[in-house]
Design an enzyme around this catalytic site. Sequence first.
Site, PDB file in Angstrom:
ATOM      1  N   LEU A 185       1.099  -5.108  -2.762  1.00  0.00           N
ATOM      2  CA  LEU A 185       1.492  -6.307  -2.021  1.00  0.00           C
ATOM      3  C   LEU A 185       2.816  -6.153  -1.271  1.00  0.00           C
ATOM      4  O   LEU A 185       3.215  -7.053  -0.551  1.00  0.00           O
ATOM      5  CB  LEU A 185       1.660  -7.491  -2.984  1.00  0.00           C
ATOM      6  CG  LEU A 185       0.412  -8.128  -3.560  1.00  0.00           C
ATOM      7  CD1 LEU A 185       0.790  -9.182  -4.589  1.00  0.00           C
ATOM      8  CD2 LEU A 185      -0.405  -8.753  -2.447  1.00  0.00           C
ATOM      9  N   LYS A 186       3.490  -5.040  -1.458  1.00  0.00           N
ATOM     10  CA  LYS A 186       4.863  -4.948  -0.975  1.00  0.00           C
ATOM     11  C   LYS A 186       4.949  -4.489   0.490  1.00  0.00           C
ATOM     12  O   LYS A 186       3.960  -4.094   1.081  1.00  0.00           O
ATOM     13  CB  LYS A 186       5.657  -4.002  -1.887  1.00  0.00           C
ATOM     14  CG  LYS A 186       5.774  -4.521  -3.326  1.00  0.00           C
ATOM     15  CD  LYS A 186       6.373  -5.906  -3.369  1.00  0.00           C
ATOM     16  CE  LYS A 186       6.843  -6.323  -4.754  1.00  0.00           C
ATOM     17  NZ  LYS A 186       5.819  -6.341  -5.786  1.00  0.00           N
TER      18      LYS A 186
END
Length: 412
Positions: A185-186
């Site tokens: 998700l980063k």
Amino acid sequence: MTQYVVPYAGVSNPLGADEINAVTDALTRDTLAMGPLGREFERRFADLLGARHAQATSSCTTALFLAAQVLELGPGDEVITTPQTFWVTTWPLQARGCTIRFADIDPDSLNLDPDSVEALVTPRTKSIWVVHHGGRAVDLDPIMAIATKYGLSVVEDCAHAPGATYKGRRVGTIGDIGCFSFHSLKNMTTGEGGAFVTNDDAYAEKARELGTIHTWGALVERDSDRIGPYRQPAYYRDPHVRSAFSKSYRDDRYLIGNNYRMSEISAALGLAQLAKLDQLNARRQEIARRLDDGLTGVPGITLQRARPEAPSVYHLYTIFYDAAVVGAPKDDFIKLLEQVEGIEIVLRYFPIHLLPEFRALGHRFGECPVAEKVYFEQQIQLPIYTHLTEDQINHLITGVRRTADTLSGKKP
Ligand SMILES: Cc1ncc(COP(=O)(O)O)c(C=O)c1O
């Protein structure tokens, strides 16, 4: 399952030919672990940040565990940190028996408020752990001044902020240790992964040993070349065996390492993503500008203040809600955003001093009044990722505006 018009997130970045080719190439190599790609990724990540050392890890969580171990934080030591974070920021400190002191936050950046930090310093305080919330740097100058004044270390949790800057310097290089996340998700991803970054040669050396199943401490060679009835085996010189059997410890003060390593496959993906990191962050900034423009002037909605000294890389995009102006509680607003507009909302983060683990230790509501009020009444994170489409960006703006109008009675 709800089909959202704008889901909170998938994989945060579009992965394409660069990533696929890099991973495919890694799969044809001689080793999938502890090879040259990991070293290359570390070198390039350190270069990008302008740091002396970077060590690739399996996650930010393990980088944070390494930080706590390298700093030898333990029972009786107090560490000051923020309640406005994912709970894993404090996990290694809890695991090591430290006492955690929660300072309050600035209600706009959602980052630690330096004044609140200094008020918590005691003779037992050893370290300050900051989190660059949502990709915007903490105001580090006053934090570093407090650290210098009281002789404290500073760990930067940079999970949201790879590439972000504070007064022109990349975050993760200003405190003693920076810990990064490359979770899916980063802002950049290796699937799962992280990095431990430091400018301190001694910390780097210690982290290298402890991050890969070695020991650290006062080691003394056995003076005998026999083990029981046996001679030391020929493979005594094998570093594996040597570390496991052939040293005795002068005393019990040694540290045991762990396997926190990143695989070659992840490192290959990381190299491809790293080459685009500034571009990926710029795309997030462009989306944030579009949202800022589209949401300016909505009654009851306030935007985060621009801070030229700490431009956000927008891992999160936060708006603030005013129930008194709209005429309905924040929960109603979120419910309509989700159920009518199809915008998936995930609030980042529940103030962690109120988690059961911390309440059981005596932490309580009222301890961090700003963090509590902002979380329960005001903050909302809208989805943001680099492959949001034009339609999705426009829908976020229309959806927020329409919901505010509906609740304030301007439209049915
Ligand atoms: C602030 C913060 N710190 C640490 C982490 C942990 O990162 P990882 O999933 O790489 O262990 C996260 C994950 O979301 C985070 O948000």
